[in-house]
Write an enzyme that holds these catalytic residues in place. Structure first.
Site, PDB file in Angstrom:
ATOM      1  N   PHE A 175      -8.626  -1.994  -3.110  1.00  0.00           N
ATOM      2  CA  PHE A 175      -7.409  -1.265  -3.377  1.00  0.00           C
ATOM      3  C   PHE A 175      -8.340   0.153  -3.347  1.00  0.00           C
ATOM      4  O   PHE A 175      -7.857   1.592  -4.171  1.00  0.00           O
ATOM      5  CB  PHE A 175      -6.310  -0.627  -4.431  1.00  0.00           C
ATOM      6  CG  PHE A 175      -4.723  -1.907  -3.445  1.00  0.00           C
ATOM      7  CD1 PHE A 175      -5.114  -2.187  -2.083  1.00  0.00           C
ATOM      8  CD2 PHE A 175      -3.432  -2.619  -4.615  1.00  0.00           C
ATOM      9  CE1 PHE A 175      -4.125  -2.302  -1.698  1.00  0.00           C
ATOM     10  CE2 PHE A 175      -3.144  -3.349  -3.908  1.00  0.00           C
ATOM     11  CZ  PHE A 175      -2.889  -3.597  -2.482  1.00  0.00           C
ATOM     12  N   ARG A 176      -9.188   0.337  -3.863  1.00  0.00           N
ATOM     13  CA  ARG A 176     -10.126   1.362  -4.499  1.00  0.00           C
ATOM     14  C   ARG A 176      -9.922   1.796  -5.275  1.00  0.00           C
ATOM     15  O   ARG A 176     -10.333   2.910  -5.965  1.00  0.00           O
ATOM     16  CB  ARG A 176     -10.260   2.102  -2.989  1.00  0.00           C
ATOM     17  CG  ARG A 176     -10.271   1.388  -1.744  1.00  0.00           C
ATOM     18  CD  ARG A 176     -11.315   0.970  -0.979  1.00  0.00           C
ATOM     19  NE  ARG A 176     -11.882   0.651   0.528  1.00  0.00           N
ATOM     20  CZ  ARG A 176     -12.511  -0.296   0.762  1.00  0.00           C
ATOM     21  NH1 ARG A 176     -13.544  -0.628  -0.150  1.00  0.00           N
ATOM     22  NH2 ARG A 176     -12.123  -0.376   1.495  1.00  0.00           N
ATOM     23  N   ASP A 215      -8.409  -9.648   3.854  1.00  0.00           N
ATOM     24  CA  ASP A 215      -9.435  -7.983   3.911  1.00  0.00           C
ATOM     25  C   ASP A 215      -9.391  -6.861   4.135  1.00  0.00           C
ATOM     26  O   ASP A 215      -9.900  -5.900   4.609  1.00  0.00           O
ATOM     27  CB  ASP A 215     -10.568  -8.735   4.363  1.00  0.00           C
ATOM     28  CG  ASP A 215     -12.179  -8.355   4.243  1.00  0.00           C
ATOM     29  OD1 ASP A 215     -11.519  -7.423   2.811  1.00  0.00           O
ATOM     30  OD2 ASP A 215     -12.853  -8.231   4.537  1.00  0.00           O
TER      31      ASP A 215
END
EC number: 3.5.2.3
Length: 422
Positions: free
Chosen positions: A62-63, A303
């Protein structure tokens, strides 16, 4: 109160598979019966639809923090809900990495605002340095659910052994990304197509299965649990099967892209089909399906790896980042390439997308039962779905845009609330 009427209720834990009604109140399922009438309840007509446990994805990116131009926890959670997922586990390769309690707490604070269950691992080594273990005990106590340096393989066997011993002591496990840099070329391109079409040395199969062989044998020696992430090679399935046969505690996941497509997709979809590990050969695709069928591979995980369009659209494809957005296509790909293709029954598929991943982490999720959590996905298993470029995710780096797949999520319910409606 929420009443779901006339759906095909499927629970992989109990084996329940029948048309019936489900009544939800205060975040719990309070009744499952052939006919329920409840005055004043909000009602969903699920006639012709499957009513299943909310999907569980144990491998998403989710960065946040540091790369929120690609995705953030909020948009990631929206993408999850749109894909039928009610519980996800984020990876820790953020910027900074989730290696200390302070960063972990900030991430969990952000995650707590979402309508679905957003959990996270912490890193195995400090800031991904591959040399020094993080404080597993403190991170677990602060809310991490496990440990992974996903994105970067652990080159030091000494560190792998230490991490496994520490995880075992704390009754947890480590998850490993297996691609030995010493045996690899340019990542994201399978070695065959890399050589024949791109004229480069690509990502080799041996880089994956040789590193895996090392790590499953360290798990065997330490009696620790290791989870193998996104395996992609025929030999990798055999390595896991061999280790399990010895009595080693080894579990494994596969991503939908690796049982759906092969390296040839790079020729039509370009950088959106570039990922680590790469799409492989048809023999590998068949082998991971056989691994799912035999039970060697127990979990399907996306992923989910969103990237900004400008990062993917570069002139030199070798410079584009690896990864594809996956949460909103996972169920449809699985229904298309496993269930419709006659490889798995719908119940077997659901087990690998709900009950098994939840059980791996001991989550209170992945099943439907009275007094159990009201995390529910309602979908049309037979509907044709055209994948367009409109995603709930910030990103649209999917190689499946333009494809017609089976299966459409109609409702996602988490903690008794409708969090997505088609």
């Amino acid at each position: 109160m929420l009443l779901i009427k006339n759906g095909r209720v499927m629970d992989p834990k109990s084996g329940l598979d029948q048309v019936c009604d489900v009544l939800v109140q205060d975040g719990k399922i309070i009744k499952i019966a052939s006919e329920i009438t409840e005055e004043g309840a909000e009602t969903i007509d699920a006639t012709g639809l499957v009513v299943a446990p909310g999907l569980v994805d144990i491998h998403v990116h989710f960065r946040e923090p540091g790369q929120t131009h690609k995705e953030d926890i909020h948009t990631g959670a929206l993408a999850a809900a749109a894909g039928g997922f009610t519980t996800v586990v984020m990876m820790a390769n953020t910027s900074p990495t989730i290696s200390d309690v302070e960063t972990l707490q900030a991430v969990l604070q952000s995650a707590a605002k979402e309508k679905i269950n957003v959990k996270t691992v912490a890193t195995i080594t400090k800031n991904f340095n591959g040399k020094n273990l993080t404080d597993f005990k403190a991170l677990l106590e602060a809310g991490a659910v496990g440990f992974s340096d996903d994105g970067i393989p652990l080159e030091s066997s000494k560190i792998v052994k230490e991490a496994m011993e520490e995880a075992k002591k704390l009754n947890t496990f480590i998850s490993l990304h297996e691609e030995d840099p010493g045996l690899n070329g340019v990542l994201g391109f399978n070695e065959n197509i890399a050589r024949e079409h791109f004229h480069i040395c690509g990502a080799t199969g041996v880089a994956e299965y040789a590193m895996m062989a090392r790590d499953v044998m360290i798990a065997y020696a330490t009696k620790a649990h290791v989870h193998i992430q996104h395996l992609s090679k025929e030999e990798s399935v055999k390595v896991v099967e061999f280790a399990q046969g010895l009595g080693a505690e080894v579990t494994a996941e596969v991503a939908p892209q690796h049982f759906s497509k092969t390296e040839a997709l790079l020729l039509t979809q370009g950088s959106n089909a570039k990922m680590n590990p790469p799409l492989r050969l048809e023999s590998d695709r068949r082998a991971v399906i056989e691994g799912l069928k035999s039970g060697v591979i127990t979990v399907i995980a996306t992923d989910h790896a969103p990237h900004h369009v400008d990062e993917k659209n570069v002139e030199d494809i070798t410079k584009a980042p690896s990864g594809m957005t996956g949460l909103e296509t996972s169920l449809s790909l699985s229904l298309t390439y496993l269930v419709e293709a006659g490889e798995l029954s719908l119940m077997e598929l659901l087990e690998k997308m709900t009950y098994n991943p939840a059980k791996l982490y001991n989550f209170e999720a992945g099943y439907l039962a009275e007094n159990g959590p009201a995390d529910i996905t309602i979908f049309d298993a037979k509907a044709d779905r055209f994948v367009d470029s409109h995603f709930a995710s910030k990103a649209a780096n999917s190689p499946f845009i333009g494809e017609t797949l089976k299966g459409q999520v109609k409702y996602t319910i988490c903690k008794g609330q409708i969090v997505y409606q088609a």
